[in-house]
Design a protein around this motif. Structure first.
Motif: not given
Length: 203
Positions: A16-17, A58-59, A62-64, A181-182
């Motif tokens: 989601h970008t 960045a998404h 964040k998951v990592g 929220g990614v």
């Protein structure tokens, strides 16, 4: 004679970008008007150069972090060459040798209700393909609105032993992506896709 399945998953999720992975075109895979969100970069016109989408990176990081994975201090991009109408470049910009994220774990329930830690081999970024339709008669149509969208790929270790665990992993990852929220990760809309690799061996 009894056999044991060995299952590994490859899961793609559209991120989601606001814009695509390597250009400023709008990230809107649900746009109904064909070939609206395209530009010389995502259509691979000669002389154009990609620019990385920082939000997509960045998404993935964040998951990592949510999976307690190793975050790369060095990464690079590769070309995955194949020739098909849904890839305007003739290759896909992807990652292989140096992904953004490696290792990590997501624990899910197995067929017997016990916790199973499923190891993550890698999580990397790439660009999505266009959308082809083959239902218009004796020709095909290609809509490039989706071409170049930021696509996260997660590959598990081949440690899953039953279909229940595989399904639970997919649902748990879907929930994680939505919570962070990614990605909306709606499988009905193609925003999350699961490829299952299965091997069988004697117990």
């Amino acid at each position: 004679m009894s056999y044991q399945p060995v299952i590994g998953l490859e899961i793609h999720a559209e991120l989601h970008t606001n814009t695509k992975m390597f250009c400023g075109c709008k990230n809107d895979p649900l746009e109904r008007r064909s070939n609206i969100n395209i530009c010389p970069i995502c259509m691979a016109h000669p002389g154009t150069l990609p620019v990385l989408n920082k939000t997509a990176i960045a998404h993935v990081l964040k998951v990592g972090l949510a999976l307690n994975a190793d975050i790369a201090d060095f990464t690079e991009w590769d070309r995955k060459n194949y020739f098909y109408p849904d890839i305007p470049k003739g290759y896909q910009i992807s990652q292989y040798a140096y992904p953004l994220v490696q290792k990590g774990t997501l624990t899910v329930k197995n067929n017997e209700g016990a916790d199973v830690p499923v190891g993550i081999t890698r999580i990397h970024l790439e660009e999505d393909t266009a959308r082809s339709s083959h239902d218009k008669g004796e020709y095909s149509l290609v809509d490039y609105n989706r071409a170049g969208l930021p696509l996260m790929e997660l590959v598990t270790d081949p440690v899953i032993r039953d279909a229940k665990t595989a399904g639970n992993f997919g649902r748990e990852l879907q929930l994680l992506l939505q919570t962070l929220g990614v990605s909306e990760a709606n499988m009905d809309l193609g925003q999350m896709r699961v490829e299952v690799n299965i091997s069988i061996h004697k117990e």
